[in-house]
Write an enzyme that holds these catalytic residues in place. Structure first.
Site, PDB file in Angstrom:
ATOM      1  N   HIS A  45      85.758  43.377   3.858  1.00 55.54           N
ATOM      2  CA  HIS A  45      86.928  43.112   2.854  1.00 55.54           C
ATOM      3  C   HIS A  45      87.589  44.658   2.829  1.00 55.54           C
ATOM      4  CE1 HIS A  45      89.236  40.895   0.098  1.00 55.54           C
ATOM      5  NE2 HIS A  45      89.384  41.908  -0.681  1.00 55.54           N
ATOM      6  N   CYS A  46      89.025  44.443   3.249  1.00 52.96           N
ATOM      7  CA  CYS A  46      89.728  45.663   3.335  1.00 52.96           C
ATOM      8  C   CYS A  46      90.754  45.744   1.973  1.00 52.96           C
ATOM      9  CB  CYS A  46      90.704  45.649   4.665  1.00 52.96           C
ATOM     10  SG  CYS A  46      91.828  46.875   4.616  1.00 52.96           S
ATOM     11  N   PRO A  47      90.458  46.593   0.990  1.00 56.23           N
ATOM     12  CA  PRO A  47      91.252  46.659  -0.119  1.00 56.23           C
ATOM     13  C   PRO A  47      92.595  47.069   0.236  1.00 56.23           C
ATOM     14  CG  PRO A  47      89.812  48.610   0.171  1.00 56.23           C
ATOM     15  CD  PRO A  47      89.493  47.662   1.051  1.00 56.23           C
TER      16      PRO A  47
END
Ligand SMILES: [Zn+2]
Ligand SMILES: [Zn+2]
Length: 113
Positions: free
Chosen positions: A75-77
């Site tokens: 999950h890429c913030p």
């Protein structure tokens, strides 16, 4: 910025929910029937207890998106989205290139001063 918003709003490979919710109290035979009903014939498919749905191999559940993502990488913030099968190649590369260009730009500005 364009590719950033594109990555944020594009589908990383969300595993679609089945038409009917699965009943986990069913016995094995009923589960197999349900799998066939959903067109699932690959034995490597697993069940996500959070989504209560089948997911293909290498799919993982993202707690932030609350969805299963096909071939989920992480999950890429930065893009507030998962990087998965559908968007990892195009958009992640685009973001990296932009970050690199931005770094060169900042370095150039710093050097000028
Ligand atoms: Zn899930
Ligand atoms: Zn996610």
């Amino acid at each position: 910025m364009w590719s950033h918003s594109k990555a944020s709003f594009s589908d990383p490979g969300v595993v679609l929910q089945p038409k009917h919710n699965l009943d986990f109290s069913n016995n094995q035979i009923d589960t197999n029937a349900a799998m066939l009903e959903n067109g699932v014939r690959n034995r490597e498919w697993s069940i996500c207890s959070k989504c209560e749905t089948y997911r293909p191999p290498k799919a993982h559940h993202c707690r932030i998106c609350r969805k299963c993502i096909r071939k989920m990488d992480h999950h890429c913030p930065w893009i507030n989205n998962c990087v998965g099968e559908f968007n990892q190649k195009i958009h992640t590369v685009a973001l990296l290139v932009e970050a690199l260009l931005f770094g060169i730009f900042v370095t150039a500005v710093m050097t000028d001063q």
